[in-house]
Scaffold this active site. Structure first.
Site, PDB file in Angstrom:
ATOM      1  N   ASP A  31       0.853  -1.189   0.000  1.00  0.00           N
ATOM      2  CA  ASP A  31       0.000   0.000   0.000  1.00  0.00           C
ATOM      3  C   ASP A  31       0.890   1.241   0.000  1.00  0.00           C
ATOM      4  OD1 ASP A  31      -3.227   0.501   0.969  1.00  0.00           O
ATOM      5  OD2 ASP A  31      -1.838   2.188   1.058  1.00  0.00           O
ATOM      6  N   ASN A  87     -12.804  -3.358   2.552  1.00  0.00           N
ATOM      7  CA  ASN A  87     -13.740  -2.231   2.555  1.00  0.00           C
ATOM      8  C   ASN A  87     -14.631  -2.355   1.322  1.00  0.00           C
ATOM      9  OD1 ASN A  87     -12.546  -1.111   4.863  1.00  0.00           O
ATOM     10  ND2 ASN A  87     -10.982  -0.074   3.645  1.00  0.00           N
ATOM     11  N   GLY A  93     -16.026   2.504   3.318  1.00  0.00           N
ATOM     12  CA  GLY A  93     -14.739   3.172   3.226  1.00  0.00           C
ATOM     13  C   GLY A  93     -13.923   2.788   2.007  1.00  0.00           C
ATOM     14  N   HIS A 100     -10.177  -5.487  -3.329  1.00  0.00           N
ATOM     15  CA  HIS A 100      -8.844  -5.729  -2.766  1.00  0.00           C
ATOM     16  C   HIS A 100      -8.979  -6.112  -1.305  1.00  0.00           C
ATOM     17  CE1 HIS A 100      -9.833  -1.439  -2.580  1.00  0.00           C
ATOM     18  NE2 HIS A 100      -9.197  -1.408  -1.426  1.00  0.00           N
TER      19      HIS A 100
HETATM   20  P1  5GP Z   1      -9.728   1.254   0.139  1.00  0.00           P
HETATM   21  O1  5GP Z   1      -9.866   2.587   0.830  1.00  0.00           O
HETATM   22  O2  5GP Z   1     -10.394   1.282  -1.219  1.00  0.00           O
HETATM   23  O3  5GP Z   1     -10.131   0.077   0.959  1.00  0.00           O
HETATM   24  O4  5GP Z   1      -8.175   1.039  -0.078  1.00  0.00           O
HETATM   25  C1  5GP Z   1      -7.464   1.603  -1.126  1.00  0.00           C
HETATM   26  C2  5GP Z   1      -6.015   1.581  -0.733  1.00  0.00           C
HETATM   27  O5  5GP Z   1      -5.243   1.817  -1.902  1.00  0.00           O
HETATM   28  C3  5GP Z   1      -5.613   2.652   0.294  1.00  0.00           C
HETATM   29  O6  5GP Z   1      -5.094   2.023   1.454  1.00  0.00           O
HETATM   30  C4  5GP Z   1      -4.586   3.481  -0.447  1.00  0.00           C
HETATM   31  O7  5GP Z   1      -3.525   3.898   0.384  1.00  0.00           O
HETATM   32  C5  5GP Z   1      -4.111   2.544  -1.542  1.00  0.00           C
HETATM   33  N1  5GP Z   1      -3.647   3.223  -2.740  1.00  0.00           N
HETATM   34  C6  5GP Z   1      -4.234   4.294  -3.343  1.00  0.00           C
HETATM   35  N2  5GP Z   1      -3.548   4.637  -4.437  1.00  0.00           N
HETATM   36  C7  5GP Z   1      -2.498   3.768  -4.532  1.00  0.00           C
HETATM   37  C8  5GP Z   1      -1.423   3.637  -5.468  1.00  0.00           C
HETATM   38  O8  5GP Z   1      -1.291   4.377  -6.435  1.00  0.00           O
HETATM   39  N3  5GP Z   1      -0.541   2.625  -5.223  1.00  0.00           N
HETATM   40  C9  5GP Z   1      -0.653   1.781  -4.162  1.00  0.00           C
HETATM   41  N4  5GP Z   1       0.286   0.828  -4.012  1.00  0.00           N
HETATM   42  N5  5GP Z   1      -1.658   1.886  -3.258  1.00  0.00           N
HETATM   43  C10 5GP Z   1      -2.559   2.867  -3.444  1.00  0.00           C
END
Ligand code: 5GP
Ligand code: ZN
Length: 114
Positions: A31, A87, A93, A100
């Protein structure tokens, strides 16, 4: 593949990420904004928007995501425990609309989450 999907672009190698595990069906990356000392994301290589959009045909893939999370957790030295989070939707969230599994470890987790 939706061309505007961030994780599809990462899986396709069009946007850089630190890949820690990769198979024909899934990819595990670090992440970019870690919420724990170890924070990985397990992504199905096939675009699925969220758990809410998954179909019965995805059952094996969904199982493989969890089983792989356990294998990767061991490889990352998280034998003492870890947390898996999915999430889902706005209230859940979810900010990236490609299913993922978060794998968080390396510190004691609190409950309940926010
Ligand atoms: P969500 O909020 O959808 O459950 O999680 C999305 C996750 O993707 C977040 O923890 C965020 O930090 C991560 N994320 C967002 N953009 C990128 C990116 O460009 N590269 C990586 N490796 N992680 C990302
Ligand atoms: Zn996608």
């Amino acid at each position: 593949m939706p061309t505007n999907c961030l994780f599809c672009q990462i899986i396709a190698g069009q946007i850089p990420a630190t890949v820690v595990h990769r198979t024909e069906r899934l990819t595990a990356i670090r992440d970019i904004n870690p919420a724990a000392p170890t924070h990985l994301l397990l992504l199905p290589n096939e675009h699925i928007g969220s758990v809410a959009e998954a179909q019965p045909a995805h059952a094996a893939l969904l199982g493989e995501l969890l089983l792989t999370a356990a294998v990767v957790a061991q490889q990352q030295g998280l034998g003492g425990g870890y947390r898996l989070v999915i999430n889902t939707g706005a209230d859940g969230g979810q900010t990236v609309q490609h299913l993922h599994v978060h794998l968080l470890g390396g510190r004691a987790m609190r409950w309940p989450p926010g």
